[in-house]
Design a protein around this motif. Structure first.
Motif, PDB file in Angstrom:
ATOM      1  N   HIS A 260       7.761   2.330   3.227  1.00 20.13           N
ATOM      2  CA  HIS A 260       6.605   2.886   3.933  1.00 20.13           C
ATOM      3  C   HIS A 260       7.100   3.973   4.881  1.00 20.13           C
ATOM      4  O   HIS A 260       7.958   3.707   5.727  1.00 20.13           O
ATOM      5  CB  HIS A 260       5.871   1.786   4.700  1.00 20.13           C
TER       6      HIS A 260
ATOM      7  N   ASP B 156       3.076 -10.270   4.876  1.00 20.02           N
ATOM      8  CA  ASP B 156       2.992  -9.509   3.630  1.00 20.02           C
ATOM      9  C   ASP B 156       2.788  -8.030   3.987  1.00 20.02           C
ATOM     10  O   ASP B 156       1.669  -7.514   3.952  1.00 20.02           O
ATOM     11  CB  ASP B 156       1.849 -10.037   2.757  1.00 20.02           C
TER      12      ASP B 156
ATOM     13  N   ASP C  99      -1.823  -1.101   5.769  1.00 21.66           N
ATOM     14  CA  ASP C  99      -2.932  -0.163   6.034  1.00 21.66           C
ATOM     15  C   ASP C  99      -3.764  -0.615   7.225  1.00 21.66           C
ATOM     16  O   ASP C  99      -4.120   0.192   8.083  1.00 21.66           O
ATOM     17  CB  ASP C  99      -3.817  -0.002   4.790  1.00 21.66           C
ATOM     18  N   GLU C 100      -4.049  -1.905   7.268  1.00 25.25           N
ATOM     19  CA  GLU C 100      -4.828  -2.453   8.379  1.00 25.25           C
ATOM     20  C   GLU C 100      -4.056  -2.347   9.696  1.00 25.25           C
ATOM     21  O   GLU C 100      -4.615  -1.977  10.731  1.00 25.25           O
ATOM     22  CB  GLU C 100      -5.141  -3.929   8.080  1.00 25.25           C
TER      23      GLU C 100
ATOM     24  N   ASP D 121       3.420  -5.156   2.612  1.00 28.17           N
ATOM     25  CA  ASP D 121       2.819  -4.222   1.659  1.00 28.17           C
ATOM     26  C   ASP D 121       1.292  -4.340   1.614  1.00 28.17           C
ATOM     27  O   ASP D 121       0.599  -3.340   1.456  1.00 28.17           O
ATOM     28  CB  ASP D 121       3.406  -4.422   0.254  1.00 28.17           C
ATOM     29  N   ASN D 122       0.768  -5.551   1.772  1.00 25.35           N
ATOM     30  CA  ASN D 122      -0.685  -5.740   1.771  1.00 25.35           C
ATOM     31  C   ASN D 122      -1.324  -5.483   3.130  1.00 25.35           C
ATOM     32  O   ASN D 122      -2.473  -5.046   3.199  1.00 25.35           O
ATOM     33  CB  ASN D 122      -1.048  -7.161   1.304  1.00 25.35           C
ATOM     34  N   ASP D 123      -0.598  -5.759   4.207  1.00 25.05           N
ATOM     35  CA  ASP D 123      -1.172  -5.670   5.558  1.00 25.05           C
ATOM     36  C   ASP D 123      -1.024  -4.299   6.213  1.00 25.05           C
ATOM     37  O   ASP D 123      -1.695  -4.012   7.201  1.00 25.05           O
ATOM     38  CB  ASP D 123      -0.510  -6.704   6.485  1.00 25.05           C
TER      39      ASP D 123
ATOM     40  N   SER E  79       4.269  -9.209  10.203  1.00 20.49           N
ATOM     41  CA  SER E  79       3.416  -9.368   9.024  1.00 20.49           C
ATOM     42  C   SER E  79       4.123 -10.230   7.994  1.00 20.49           C
ATOM     43  O   SER E  79       5.315 -10.045   7.722  1.00 20.49           O
ATOM     44  CB  SER E  79       3.106  -7.996   8.427  1.00 20.49           C
TER      45      SER E  79
END
Length: 193
Positions: A134, A166, A172-173, A168-170, A164
């Motif tokens: 990222h 996860d 953006d938020e 990769d999933n979290d 976090s």
């Protein structure tokens, strides 16, 4: 602090903004490295038109000695000798991002031009794996005061990212939440090594 998230922070010369953040995050226990993306190391000189320039590979000790020899008063007053003292306590010398073989989970950049250079470097090298990285940019003005503020903010962001479960999933938020809390525009890209 979890050390399993590998961070890098990148500015143009690996002198001020990236090193202030490197110092601050390292003290907080983060797994952190720092780099520059510029063609050369540039730092303030006697005037804006006459910056001091050094090739990557020059050590902080060598730059410190050169500045002290040129004009100890000027470089004490403008803070460059202090910056060199801090930097040489952290590592030997500025490192060029484009030359590293190290892999990171998160690369923090402090200027849109640097962000673009990091993206261009990944594009040039091409994807060799499916390991995500990222790349996150938050603009920080290149002066000692803003570098300190930037380091605090980047540490806040790194703290949010490192807890976090996860990433990769979290992410953006987390980035959206941080952007509204910090009142700073954030750029984010997912790339692959």
């Amino acid at each position: 602090m979890p050390v399993d998230v590998k961070f890098a922070v990148v500015c143009s010369s690996n002198m001020n903004r990236s090193m202030e953040a490197h110092s601050f995050l390292q003290k907080k226990g983060f797994n952190i490295a720092s780099y520059g993306t510029g063609a050369q190391i540039k730092i303030p000189g006697k005037s804006e038109k006459e910056p001091n320039q050094y090739p990557f590979g020059t050590t902080y000790d060598e730059i410190y000695t050169d500045l002290k020899t040129k004009d100890k008063g000027l470089y004490t007053k403008n803070g460059m000798l202090h910056i060199m003292e801090r930097n040489r306590r952290i590592k030997k010398g500025p490192e060029k991002f484009q030359e590293t073989k190290n892999k990171y989970d998160v690369i923090l950049t402090v200027e849109e031009k640097v962000y673009d250079q990091v993206l261009a470097d990944f594009s040039e090298k091409g994807n060799q794996s499916d390991e995500p990285v990222h790349v996150i940019n938050m603009n920080v003005v290149d002066n000692p005061e803003d570098a300190t503020i930037g380091a605090f903010l980047l540490c806040d962001l790194a703290s949010l990212l490192s807890v976090s479960e996860d990433l990769d999933n979290d992410i953006d938020e987390i980035v959206q939440e941080f952007e509204s809390k910090s009142q700073r525009e954030i750029l984010h890209s997912v790339l692959f090594y």
